[in-house]
Write a protein that holds these residues in place. Sequence first.
Motif, PDB file in Angstrom:
ATOM      1  N   LEU A 450      -8.857  77.521  34.499  1.00  0.00           N
ATOM      2  CA  LEU A 450      -8.670  76.778  35.756  1.00  0.00           C
ATOM      3  C   LEU A 450      -8.369  77.713  36.922  1.00  0.00           C
ATOM      4  O   LEU A 450      -7.357  78.407  36.951  1.00  0.00           O
ATOM      5  CB  LEU A 450      -7.529  75.764  35.587  1.00  0.00           C
ATOM      6  N   ASN A 451      -9.285  77.712  37.871  1.00  0.00           N
ATOM      7  CA  ASN A 451      -9.151  78.493  39.114  1.00  0.00           C
ATOM      8  C   ASN A 451      -8.658  79.915  38.846  1.00  0.00           C
ATOM      9  O   ASN A 451      -7.631  80.349  39.408  1.00  0.00           O
ATOM     10  CB  ASN A 451      -8.206  77.782  40.087  1.00  0.00           C
ATOM     11  N   PRO A 452      -9.371  80.665  38.026  1.00  0.00           N
ATOM     12  CA  PRO A 452      -8.915  82.020  37.675  1.00  0.00           C
ATOM     13  C   PRO A 452      -8.893  82.947  38.888  1.00  0.00           C
ATOM     14  O   PRO A 452      -9.674  82.791  39.825  1.00  0.00           O
ATOM     15  CB  PRO A 452      -9.959  82.490  36.668  1.00  0.00           C
ATOM     16  N   GLY A 453      -7.959  83.884  38.844  1.00  0.00           N
ATOM     17  CA  GLY A 453      -7.865  84.880  39.924  1.00  0.00           C
ATOM     18  C   GLY A 453      -7.057  84.429  41.115  1.00  0.00           C
ATOM     19  O   GLY A 453      -6.923  85.158  42.088  1.00  0.00           O
ATOM     20  N   LYS A 454      -6.511  83.218  41.064  1.00  0.00           N
ATOM     21  CA  LYS A 454      -5.698  82.707  42.163  1.00  0.00           C
ATOM     22  C   LYS A 454      -4.214  82.803  41.786  1.00  0.00           C
ATOM     23  O   LYS A 454      -3.861  82.753  40.622  1.00  0.00           O
ATOM     24  CB  LYS A 454      -6.055  81.254  42.486  1.00  0.00           C
ATOM     25  N   LEU A 455      -3.378  82.930  42.760  1.00  0.00           N
ATOM     26  CA  LEU A 455      -1.915  82.992  42.609  1.00  0.00           C
ATOM     27  C   LEU A 455      -1.450  84.298  41.969  1.00  0.00           C
ATOM     28  O   LEU A 455      -0.673  85.034  42.557  1.00  0.00           O
ATOM     29  CB  LEU A 455      -1.392  81.801  41.793  1.00  0.00           C
ATOM     30  N   PHE A 456      -1.924  84.595  40.749  1.00  0.00           N
ATOM     31  CA  PHE A 456      -1.414  85.780  40.037  1.00  0.00           C
ATOM     32  C   PHE A 456      -2.539  86.803  39.822  1.00  0.00           C
ATOM     33  O   PHE A 456      -3.687  86.446  39.665  1.00  0.00           O
ATOM     34  CB  PHE A 456      -0.833  85.387  38.678  1.00  0.00           C
TER      35      PHE A 456
END
Length: 456
Positions: A450-456
């Motif tokens: 789910l939405n990889p590469g976002k936030l962390f």
Amino acid sequence: MTSTLVERLQEVLPAGSVIADPDITTAYANDMASFCDAGAPAVVVLPRTVEEVQHVMRTATALRVPVVPQGARTGLSGGANASDGCIVLSLVKMDRILEIDVVDRIAVVEPGVVNATLSRAVNEHGLYYPPDPSSWEMCTIGGNIGTASGGLCCVKYGVTAEYVLGLDVVLADGRLLSTGRRTAKGVAGYDLTRLFVGSEGSLGIVVGATLALKPQPPRQLVLAAEFGSTDAACDAVCKIMADGHVPSLLELMDRTTVKAVNDLAHMGLPETTEALLLCAFDTLDPAADLAAVGALCEAAGATQVVPAEDTAESELLLQARRLSLTALEAVKGTTMIDDVCVPRTRLAEMLAGVERIAEKYALTIGVCAHAGDGNTHPTVCFDAQDADEGRRARESFDEIMALGLELGGTITGEHGVGVLKKEWLARELGPVGVEVQQAVKAAFDPLGLLNPGKLF
């Protein structure tokens, strides 16, 4: 792999809901943020039902394909940017208002409902949905929930998180989870609803929301106060809040922003001012409240205080504020919009620091702010075709975020982290905070789809 993916998706989704043409999918690659990498999606899917979203997630899990959920793509942090080979899951066609209940004061909506559409619909019932991001005519409720967005009225009414009572969420493996409640209060179990609000689609796909509403307040009146310095304007903000006032809006525009709005819209705002403060009340006697605030502004050093006489004049003043970001973008063609929130008592230091940073990098940086809650939007104006200017813009952006943290603030008050602020989120949370949040992510999304590469 793409052909297998398309075939599997089309087993349940109707014709036209699965798009693999690269000429079309490219248009879904990114949101409105600058300096945020975006990949090439394998397909774009436009579901209309919860069951179709569940099928997408079951297919993604079976084939180990990442999924990037999207709303209207008005975000400013790259949170909706595609990754290479992903499924872009656009929820804009799930746009029904399912229920408006005037007794329990709730609305039940799908994620693709546009904020302004919901606001107008509940107004017809004498109710009010307060969160009003500047992009409210375009942005969707699902996107608002994903970033926990705010708006001009947060000083009195709070951000989106305060209005989300319950959610229907499709998890990474396709299961449907219902969180929260539709009652006025309830404390059963962990507050998973709040966990999903602001998670930027990294924990699950919001497919339905139960939202709290308020009685529609009276039409607000606005006061404009000019100041010879940003320090004086910020002092007025502190005086207003310390005196116990609860304005429905308390906004600040610095001289750079005022000039940009005048250049764009020829509104005749006073360019001799160093800071323009807009204050509004939606009380039963707004004129009396504005008079009291006007006196506080004068005590803080306002050079002129002008209360609006009616709602039409008030709307004209608010239109100037709403044009701020568009006007600043017109200065050089490209902007990086920061979203740093600091304690109200440090607001003057924040603005002074931004001015120093603008001088250091020889850039135009305008500041408009939700001054009542300390949420500043320093906006770096630059020419994207000039490599050196682009470098200076990015460096100045980072210095502004560092300044916000130094002043006891946060890197984002309402725009989210996305791609743009990943490094800064780690700095704000610290190693233990990052570890705990990554553990939460792993619990909901063990395959990291789910939405990889976002936030962390």
